[in-house]
Write a protein that holds these residues in place. Structure first.
Motif, PDB file in Angstrom:
ATOM      1  N   GLN A   1      46.995  74.094  19.194  1.00 15.65           N
ATOM      2  CA  GLN A   1      47.626  73.911  17.894  1.00 15.65           C
ATOM      3  C   GLN A   1      47.605  72.427  17.548  1.00 15.65           C
ATOM      4  O   GLN A   1      48.105  71.592  18.297  1.00 15.65           O
ATOM      5  N   LEU A   2      46.993  72.116  16.404  1.00 21.17           N
ATOM      6  CA  LEU A   2      47.018  70.765  15.865  1.00 21.17           C
ATOM      7  C   LEU A   2      48.108  70.718  14.809  1.00 21.17           C
ATOM      8  O   LEU A   2      48.237  71.646  14.009  1.00 21.17           O
ATOM      9  N   LYS A   3      48.886  69.628  14.791  1.00 21.36           N
ATOM     10  CA  LYS A   3      49.970  69.519  13.816  1.00 21.36           C
ATOM     11  C   LYS A   3      50.150  68.071  13.409  1.00 21.36           C
ATOM     12  O   LYS A   3      50.039  67.169  14.234  1.00 21.36           O
TER      13      LYS A   3
ATOM     14  N   SER B   1      55.217  56.904   4.559  1.00 20.93           N
ATOM     15  CA  SER B   1      54.203  56.209   5.348  1.00 20.93           C
ATOM     16  C   SER B   1      54.203  56.627   6.821  1.00 20.93           C
ATOM     17  O   SER B   1      53.360  56.188   7.592  1.00 20.93           O
ATOM     18  N   SER B   2      55.128  57.495   7.213  1.00 22.26           N
ATOM     19  CA  SER B   2      55.214  57.956   8.607  1.00 22.26           C
ATOM     20  C   SER B   2      54.296  59.148   8.844  1.00 22.26           C
ATOM     21  O   SER B   2      54.332  60.130   8.091  1.00 22.26           O
ATOM     22  N   ILE B   3      53.485  59.062   9.899  1.00 17.01           N
ATOM     23  CA  ILE B   3      52.599  60.159  10.288  1.00 17.01           C
ATOM     24  C   ILE B   3      52.765  60.392  11.784  1.00 17.01           C
ATOM     25  O   ILE B   3      52.551  59.483  12.591  1.00 17.01           O
ATOM     26  N   LYS B   4      53.163  61.609  12.135  1.00 15.77           N
ATOM     27  CA  LYS B   4      53.280  61.998  13.544  1.00 15.77           C
ATOM     28  C   LYS B   4      52.309  63.137  13.793  1.00 15.77           C
ATOM     29  O   LYS B   4      52.298  64.125  13.059  1.00 15.77           O
ATOM     30  N   CYS B   5      51.490  63.011  14.832  1.00 11.68           N
ATOM     31  CA  CYS B   5      50.481  64.019  15.150  1.00 11.68           C
ATOM     32  C   CYS B   5      50.749  64.606  16.532  1.00 11.68           C
ATOM     33  O   CYS B   5      51.064  63.879  17.481  1.00 11.68           O
TER      34      CYS B   5
ATOM     35  N   LEU C   1      42.545  55.046  14.020  1.00 15.49           N
ATOM     36  CA  LEU C   1      43.923  54.559  14.141  1.00 15.49           C
ATOM     37  C   LEU C   1      44.535  54.843  15.506  1.00 15.49           C
ATOM     38  O   LEU C   1      45.624  54.358  15.805  1.00 15.49           O
ATOM     39  N   GLY C   2      43.848  55.643  16.311  1.00 12.78           N
ATOM     40  CA  GLY C   2      44.365  55.940  17.645  1.00 12.78           C
ATOM     41  C   GLY C   2      43.473  56.914  18.377  1.00 12.78           C
ATOM     42  O   GLY C   2      42.745  57.697  17.770  1.00 12.78           O
ATOM     43  N   SER C   3      43.514  56.844  19.710  1.00 14.24           N
ATOM     44  CA  SER C   3      42.703  57.710  20.543  1.00 14.24           C
ATOM     45  C   SER C   3      43.492  58.103  21.785  1.00 14.24           C
ATOM     46  O   SER C   3      44.278  57.315  22.304  1.00 14.24           O
ATOM     47  N   TYR C   4      43.291  59.340  22.229  1.00 14.49           N
ATOM     48  CA  TYR C   4      44.021  59.887  23.370  1.00 14.49           C
ATOM     49  C   TYR C   4      43.068  60.788  24.143  1.00 14.49           C
ATOM     50  O   TYR C   4      42.270  61.519  23.544  1.00 14.49           O
ATOM     51  N   THR C   5      43.135  60.765  25.458  1.00 14.18           N
ATOM     52  CA  THR C   5      42.255  61.593  26.284  1.00 14.18           C
ATOM     53  C   THR C   5      43.017  62.786  26.835  1.00 14.18           C
ATOM     54  O   THR C   5      44.120  62.644  27.354  1.00 14.18           O
TER      55      THR C   5
ATOM     56  N   GLN D   1      53.028  68.480  21.646  1.00 10.68           N
ATOM     57  CA  GLN D   1      53.203  67.198  22.339  1.00 10.68           C
ATOM     58  C   GLN D   1      52.852  66.080  21.365  1.00 10.68           C
ATOM     59  O   GLN D   1      51.746  66.046  20.820  1.00 10.68           O
ATOM     60  N   LEU D   2      53.792  65.168  21.140  1.00  7.85           N
ATOM     61  CA  LEU D   2      53.544  64.047  20.245  1.00  7.85           C
ATOM     62  C   LEU D   2      52.460  63.156  20.845  1.00  7.85           C
ATOM     63  O   LEU D   2      52.590  62.666  21.960  1.00  7.85           O
ATOM     64  N   ILE D   3      51.381  62.964  20.091  1.00  7.19           N
ATOM     65  CA  ILE D   3      50.253  62.155  20.551  1.00  7.19           C
ATOM     66  C   ILE D   3      50.197  60.826  19.803  1.00  7.19           C
ATOM     67  O   ILE D   3      49.961  59.779  20.391  1.00  7.19           O
ATOM     68  N   PHE D   4      50.404  60.872  18.486  1.00  5.96           N
ATOM     69  CA  PHE D   4      50.350  59.667  17.663  1.00  5.96           C
ATOM     70  C   PHE D   4      51.587  59.586  16.782  1.00  5.96           C
ATOM     71  O   PHE D   4      51.996  60.582  16.193  1.00  5.96           O
ATOM     72  N   ASN D   5      52.156  58.398  16.672  1.00  6.39           N
ATOM     73  CA  ASN D   5      53.286  58.126  15.790  1.00  6.39           C
ATOM     74  C   ASN D   5      52.944  56.819  15.084  1.00  6.39           C
ATOM     75  O   ASN D   5      53.123  55.744  15.646  1.00  6.39           O
ATOM     76  N   ILE D   6      52.401  56.915  13.881  1.00  5.75           N
ATOM     77  CA  ILE D   6      51.900  55.734  13.195  1.00  5.75           C
ATOM     78  C   ILE D   6      52.565  55.573  11.831  1.00  5.75           C
ATOM     79  O   ILE D   6      53.174  56.502  11.308  1.00  5.75           O
TER      80      ILE D   6
END
Length: 196
Positions: free
Chosen positions: A143-145, A151-155, A129-133, A160-165
């Motif tokens: 720290q992973l969070k 239906s909202s998922i923020k990673c 669903l997403g990729s970040y380098t 640092q917000l990396i994914f907002n799906i």
């Protein structure tokens, strides 16, 4: 000239203050792994039993085989976080919205080399669903969070917000966990699932 009377004034004041009480967030699952070395993860600090073949050494969880560790948070909306010490660049991940009985369904926030990914698995079929380098640093503590609300998922990685799906599948799943590779060099600590 005569005496001049001195007048001293006194006043009464009334003040009103409004206190704002901070919301206290309920902890669903907490595990610092600060207990004796063991060949299983055992019971979390909040009383849930880990389903896992992972182990504990020096106050950290680790695996020396390809295993998963999952635990029931009891709620489908939550904030989940865990500290990961990366000793090598192979994959490790934080799992959420997991199937209780098998690995057929889950969401994962994955660290692999210099890549961060969010993957969804439904009926054993994985979708990225997403990729970040980001740079890989051996020995780094990350720290992973993930914050899941409906239906909202923020990673996040290190806040640092990396994914907002938005994804409506798996929203009723209450199991969460950690997915190490088979390296004792990757350590997990400060696992927390709390109300959001």
């Amino acid at each position: 000239m005569g005496n001049v009377p001195m007048i001293i004034g006194a006043g009464v004041g009334v003040g009103f203050g409004y206190g704002v009480r901070a919301k206290t967030f309920k902890t669903y699952v907490k595990d610092s792994f600060d207990r004796a070395d063991a060949t299983t993860l055992g019971t979390s600090e909040t009383g849930q039993i880990w389903a896992s073949a992972m182990k504990i050494a020096n106050g950290k969880a680790y695996a020396d085989a390809w295993v998963t560790a999952k635990i029931n948070a009891g709620y489908a909306d939550y904030e989940i976080s865990c500290d990961v010490t990366r000793g090598i660049s192979t994959a490790c991940s934080l799992g959420f919205r997991l199937s209780a009985t098998n690995d057929a369904d889950r969401m994962e926030l994955i660290l692999s080399g210099s890549t961060v990914q969010i993957n969804k698995k439904v009926n054993f079929v994985s979708t990225n669903l997403g990729s970040y380098t980001r740079a890989y640093v051996s020995g780094e503590i990350i720290q992973l969070k993930a914050i899941c609300v409906g239906s909202s998922i923020k990673c996040y990685v290190n806040d640092q917000l990396i994914f907002n799906i938005t994804d409506a599948e798996l929203i009723t799943r209450t199991y969460v966990g950690i997915f190490p590779n088979n390296s004792t060099l990757i350590k997990y600590d400060n696992f927390l699932v709390k109300e959001v």
